[in-house]
Scaffold this motif. Structure first.
Motif, mmCIF file in Angstrom:
data_model
loop_
_atom_site.group_PDB
_atom_site.id
_atom_site.type_symbol
_atom_site.label_atom_id
_atom_site.label_comp_id
_atom_site.label_asym_id
_atom_site.label_seq_id
_atom_site.Cartn_x
_atom_site.Cartn_y
_atom_site.Cartn_z
ATOM 1 N N VAL A 403 0.877 -1.183 0.000
ATOM 2 C CA VAL A 403 0.000 0.000 0.000
ATOM 3 C C VAL A 403 0.907 1.223 0.000
ATOM 4 C CG1 VAL A 403 -1.724 1.329 1.260
ATOM 5 C CG2 VAL A 403 -1.886 -1.166 1.206
ATOM 6 N N THR A 404 0.670 2.142 -0.912
ATOM 7 C CA THR A 404 1.518 3.328 -1.037
ATOM 8 C C THR A 404 0.661 4.587 -0.905
ATOM 9 O OG1 THR A 404 2.998 2.152 -2.538
ATOM 10 C CG2 THR A 404 3.172 4.548 -2.486
ATOM 11 N N VAL A 405 1.087 5.470 -0.009
ATOM 12 C CA VAL A 405 0.465 6.799 0.138
ATOM 13 C C VAL A 405 1.386 7.797 -0.545
ATOM 14 C CG1 VAL A 405 -0.312 8.567 1.746
ATOM 15 C CG2 VAL A 405 -0.629 6.146 2.304
ATOM 16 N N ARG A 406 0.807 8.609 -1.398
ATOM 17 C CA ARG A 406 1.616 9.488 -2.244
ATOM 18 C C ARG A 406 1.055 10.920 -2.201
ATOM 19 N NH1 ARG A 406 0.828 6.708 -6.404
ATOM 20 N NH2 ARG A 406 2.528 5.231 -6.007
ATOM 21 N N VAL A 407 1.943 11.910 -2.121
ATOM 22 C CA VAL A 407 1.562 13.334 -2.167
ATOM 23 C C VAL A 407 2.308 13.986 -3.315
ATOM 24 C CG1 VAL A 407 1.597 15.544 -0.962
ATOM 25 C CG2 VAL A 407 1.135 13.450 0.311
ATOM 26 N N LEU A 408 1.585 14.685 -4.179
ATOM 27 C CA LEU A 408 2.203 15.355 -5.320
ATOM 28 C C LEU A 408 1.367 16.559 -5.710
ATOM 29 C CD1 LEU A 408 0.992 13.848 -8.535
ATOM 30 C CD2 LEU A 408 0.910 12.322 -6.568
ATOM 31 N N ALA A 409 1.841 17.292 -6.705
ATOM 32 C CA ALA A 409 1.111 18.445 -7.232
ATOM 33 C C ALA A 409 0.893 18.236 -8.713
ATOM 34 C CB ALA A 409 1.888 19.738 -6.987
ATOM 35 N N ASP A 410 -0.319 18.585 -9.175
ATOM 36 C CA ASP A 410 -0.645 18.360 -10.572
ATOM 37 C C ASP A 410 -1.677 19.391 -11.007
ATOM 38 O OD1 ASP A 410 -0.736 16.936 -13.112
ATOM 39 O OD2 ASP A 410 -2.711 16.239 -12.465
ATOM 40 N N ALA A 411 -1.343 20.121 -12.070
ATOM 41 C CA ALA A 411 -2.284 21.092 -12.677
ATOM 42 C C ALA A 411 -2.801 22.094 -11.650
ATOM 43 C CB ALA A 411 -3.438 20.353 -13.348
ATOM 44 N N GLY A 412 -1.900 22.599 -10.812
ATOM 45 C CA GLY A 412 -2.295 23.611 -9.850
ATOM 46 C C GLY A 412 -3.128 23.087 -8.702
ATOM 47 N N GLN A 413 -3.058 21.790 -8.443
ATOM 48 C CA GLN A 413 -3.809 21.192 -7.349
ATOM 49 C C GLN A 413 -2.896 20.293 -6.532
ATOM 50 O OE1 GLN A 413 -6.947 19.292 -9.707
ATOM 51 N NE2 GLN A 413 -8.433 20.715 -8.808
ATOM 52 N N ALA A 414 -3.216 20.172 -5.248
ATOM 53 C CA ALA A 414 -2.527 19.212 -4.391
ATOM 54 C C ALA A 414 -3.217 17.862 -4.529
ATOM 55 C CB ALA A 414 -2.543 19.681 -2.944
ATOM 56 N N VAL A 415 -2.438 16.808 -4.720
ATOM 57 C CA VAL A 415 -2.996 15.485 -4.981
ATOM 58 C C VAL A 415 -2.534 14.539 -3.877
ATOM 59 C CG1 VAL A 415 -3.142 13.562 -6.602
ATOM 60 C CG2 VAL A 415 -2.983 15.922 -7.456
ATOM 61 N N LEU A 416 -3.493 13.803 -3.321
ATOM 62 C CA LEU A 416 -3.220 12.764 -2.325
ATOM 63 C C LEU A 416 -3.709 11.439 -2.904
ATOM 64 C CD1 LEU A 416 -2.392 11.888 0.572
ATOM 65 C CD2 LEU A 416 -4.741 12.406 1.270
ATOM 66 N N GLU A 417 -2.809 10.467 -3.002
ATOM 67 C CA GLU A 417 -3.157 9.167 -3.588
ATOM 68 C C GLU A 417 -2.885 8.054 -2.581
ATOM 69 O OE1 GLU A 417 -2.111 10.073 -8.304
ATOM 70 O OE2 GLU A 417 -0.825 8.725 -7.125
ATOM 71 N N VAL A 418 -3.754 7.052 -2.599
ATOM 72 C CA VAL A 418 -3.553 5.810 -1.844
ATOM 73 C C VAL A 418 -3.728 4.676 -2.840
ATOM 74 C CG1 VAL A 418 -4.343 4.340 0.029
ATOM 75 C CG2 VAL A 418 -4.388 6.832 0.302
ATOM 76 N N GLU A 419 -2.634 3.952 -3.081
ATOM 77 C CA GLU A 419 -2.632 2.876 -4.074
ATOM 78 C C GLU A 419 -2.337 1.557 -3.380
ATOM 79 O OE1 GLU A 419 -0.570 1.822 -8.397
ATOM 80 O OE2 GLU A 419 0.235 3.429 -7.135
ATOM 81 N N ASP A 420 -3.087 0.507 -3.753
ATOM 82 C CA ASP A 420 -2.859 -0.813 -3.172
ATOM 83 C C ASP A 420 -2.736 -1.845 -4.278
ATOM 84 O OD1 ASP A 420 -5.482 -2.031 -3.851
ATOM 85 O OD2 ASP A 420 -6.275 -0.531 -2.453
ATOM 86 N N THR A 421 -2.383 -3.028 -3.878
ATOM 87 C CA THR A 421 -2.233 -4.142 -4.839
ATOM 88 C C THR A 421 -3.296 -5.198 -4.598
ATOM 89 O OG1 THR A 421 -0.635 -5.212 -3.346
ATOM 90 C CG2 THR A 421 0.254 -3.750 -5.041
ATOM 91 N N GLY A 422 -4.490 -4.735 -4.213
ATOM 92 C CA GLY A 422 -5.593 -5.644 -3.949
ATOM 93 C C GLY A 422 -6.363 -5.973 -5.200
ATOM 94 N N PRO A 423 -7.598 -6.496 -5.030
ATOM 95 C CA PRO A 423 -8.404 -6.925 -6.189
ATOM 96 C C PRO A 423 -8.996 -5.759 -6.970
ATOM 97 C CG PRO A 423 -9.620 -7.242 -4.162
ATOM 98 C CD PRO A 423 -8.235 -6.840 -3.751
ATOM 99 N N GLY A 424 -8.917 -4.548 -6.450
ATOM 100 C CA GLY A 424 -9.488 -3.407 -7.157
ATOM 101 C C GLY A 424 -10.993 -3.312 -6.993
ATOM 102 N N ILE A 425 -11.567 -2.302 -7.592
ATOM 103 C CA ILE A 425 -13.019 -2.064 -7.530
ATOM 104 C C ILE A 425 -13.539 -2.003 -8.948
ATOM 105 C CG2 ILE A 425 -14.853 -0.520 -6.753
ATOM 106 C CD1 ILE A 425 -12.998 0.488 -4.572
ATOM 107 N N ALA A 426 -14.543 -2.808 -9.242
ATOM 108 C CA ALA A 426 -15.128 -2.816 -10.586
ATOM 109 C C ALA A 426 -15.747 -1.456 -10.893
ATOM 110 C CB ALA A 426 -16.171 -3.924 -10.692
ATOM 111 N N VAL A 427 -15.702 -1.098 -12.177
ATOM 112 C CA VAL A 427 -16.201 0.215 -12.584
ATOM 113 C C VAL A 427 -17.652 0.442 -12.179
ATOM 114 C CG1 VAL A 427 -16.648 1.723 -14.563
ATOM 115 C CG2 VAL A 427 -14.541 0.360 -14.482
ATOM 116 N N PRO A 428 -18.573 -0.534 -12.340
ATOM 117 C CA PRO A 428 -19.969 -0.276 -11.929
ATOM 118 C C PRO A 428 -20.128 -0.036 -10.426
ATOM 119 C CG PRO A 428 -19.850 -2.151 -13.427
ATOM 120 C CD PRO A 428 -18.451 -1.846 -13.018
ATOM 121 N N GLU A 429 -19.168 -0.519 -9.641
ATOM 122 C CA GLU A 429 -19.289 -0.380 -8.191
ATOM 123 C C GLU A 429 -18.705 0.933 -7.661
ATOM 124 O OE1 GLU A 429 -20.767 -2.481 -6.262
ATOM 125 O OE2 GLU A 429 -21.031 -4.248 -7.514
#
Length: 500
Positions: A403-429
């Motif tokens: 699990v990775t927590v990431r802080v960055l800046a993009d297009a004049g905005q502050a971005v906070l990301e949490v990425e995991d290596t789990g099963p993911g979430i289906a698009v309809p859900e």
């Protein structure tokens, strides 16, 4: 294992609830009294001015008939002045003199002077005009003067008695005191002012009555609102109120709409919370009753383990319900927000979850692609938001994952990301997972379904957007990346990522 944050800090940030709001003393004003003051104050101020103007007009009116009488007296007296053997003489008999002075109220004076100012007849004490050159012959003029310290009104005229080429003139004056004039002026004022004393109370009563009738719609609106049931939050019909208070009624309807929405949310929250609390509480009761009936120590131990799990689930559910309630009742529009450094807040929050990640054998890491990211927000609520994201990621990531927590800046905005290596979430859900108590079927993971609902509520309070995208890994564990974009206050970028 990548280096991660240190031990978890005890407890959440302290919140000071002891400060009491200062209550300002306000004076309640009456709209009826305010309008009445603004209507009556000018009326009462204009009334003395009206009396003064009436007095001046009355004096002018009183002067006119008496001035005409003085003018006639001067004309008649001038006709009695003739020239005999080069001398000016008067032909005024004694009876005419008595008629001229006959007055029951005022004292009458007259004076006749010759060409060189010599005395011909009359009262020697009657003063002559001060500026003789500006007067025309044969014209009766008036002036105010005094005799023996008493004010008088004087009518005078210069007579042209020219004999050949030599100019000759005579001055004829008739004067009287001002008693009759004052009496007449007083009578006029009485005739005007006395009716006003009768009319003024009537005017005040009519103003009072008209104002009361004009404000009666406010009283009717008040009665309609008081007659409502306590749970009646329906809007007030704008057609039943005057046009002048329609904006006020519109604002009140808007407030009632917001209040109704808030109450509905609270009712739904209470109903959902009560429904969700039934399951862990019933499980705890069943396990405790089962443990009481058991005599085998192993069975008792298993029942107690189940009781502990149910207690943990109930505790987590209660904590998340309280967190959601607190998030929903945060001040809007950032009124209670402070400037904070997002990278440091994220690093500290990751520290809190290091031990949990060790226990679950998951690699928890932190990456910062900027030197400083400052946003406006509530640090307690943002820590709650990130904690829920990390908790969700750890729950759905299998052992050995990351699990990775990431802080960055993009297009004049502050971005906070949490990425995991789990099963993911289906698009309809992806839209549904932010709803309260919603859980994906077949996940087989314990939880209350409130974590992402809390995340969305806190994000909305901070003006942030939330999106879910694929982690970019191949099936069957494609991973999940949840990204939040905050309005940015200040960013300093660095060339190389900084790892916690």
């Amino acid at each position: 294992m990548r280096p991660a944050a240190g031990p978890r800090e005890d407890g959440d940030a302290d919140v000071d609830w002891s400060s009491a709001a200062e209550q300002d003393e306000t004076i309640q004003h009456s709209l009826f009294g305010e309008i009445l003051d603004w209507m009556l104050a000018p009326l009462l101020l204009l009334w003395p001015m009206s009396i003064a103007i009436t007095y001046l007009v009355a004096k002018s009116i009183a002067n006119q008939p008496f001035d005409h009488a003085l003018e006639d007296s001067v004309t008649v007296l001038a006709q009695q002045v003739v020239e005999v053997n080069g001398k000016l003489v008067k032909r005024l008999p004694g009876s005419a003199r008595e008629m001229l002075r006959a007055d029951d109220v005022d004292s009458v004076y007259f004076l006749i002077l010759g060409n060189r100012g010599e005395y011909i007849d009359g009262d020697r004490d009657l003063p002559p005009p001060l500026d003789e050159e500006r007067f025309r012959y044969g014209r009766v003029l008036f002036r105010n003067d005094t005799i023996h310290g008493t004010p008088i009104r004087v009518a005078f005229s210069y007579l042209d008695m020219q004999d050949g080429d030599e100019p000759r003139r005579a001055l004829v004056q008739v004067a009287e005191t001002l008693d009759k004039r004052a009496l007449l002026a007083n009578e006029i004022i009485k005739g005007v002012i006395l009716p006003q004393f009768i009319i003024l109370p009537i005017v005040l009563a009519l103003v009072w009555f008209a104002l009361a009738r004009g404000l009666s719609p406010l009283a009717q609106l008040q009665e309609r609102i008081r007659a409502r049931q306590p749970d009646d939050l329906s809007p007030i019909a704008p057609g039943l109120v005057p046009e002048e208070i329609s904006p006020l009624v519109g604002s009140l309807n808007d407030m009632l709409g917001r209040l109704s929405l808030s109450i509905e949310m609270q009712k739904r929250f209470i109903a959902d919370a009560a429904h969700q609390m039934k399951t862990p509480l019933a499980g705890m009761r069943m396990q405790s009753e089962l443990a009481l009936r058991q005599t085998d120590q192993d069975e008792i131990h298993r029942s107690l383990l189940q009781l502990a799990k149910s207690s943990e689930a109930a505790t987590r559910l209660v904590n998340q319900l309280l967190a959601l309630a607190r998030a929903e009742n945060q001040p809007q529009a950032g009124t209670a927000f402070h400037t904070l450094e997002l990278k440091q807040l994220a690093r500290d929050t990751v520290h809190d979850w290091v031990q949990t990640s060790f226990a679950q054998k998951i690699d928890l890491g932190f990456e910062a692609l900027v030197e400083a990211v400052e946003i406006a927000g509530d640090p307690v609520m943002l820590r709650e938001l990130l904690s829920n994201l990390i908790d969700n990621a750890l729950r759905y990531t299998p052992a050995g994952g990351s699990v990775t927590v990431r802080v960055l800046a993009d297009a004049g905005q502050a971005v906070l990301e949490v990425e995991d290596t789990g099963p993911g979430i289906a698009v309809p859900e992806r839209e549904h997972v932010f709803e309260r108590f919603y859980r994906i079927l077949g996940s087989n993971k314990e939880g209350s379904g409130l974590g992402l609902a809390i995340v969305r509520e806190i994000a909305q309070q901070h003006g942030a957007t939330v999106e879910i995208v694929d982690g970019g890994r191949p099936p069957p564990l494609p991973g999940c990346l949840l990204r939040l974009r905050f309005p940015l206050q200040m960013v300093e970028t660095s060339e190389d990522p900084t790892y916690g």
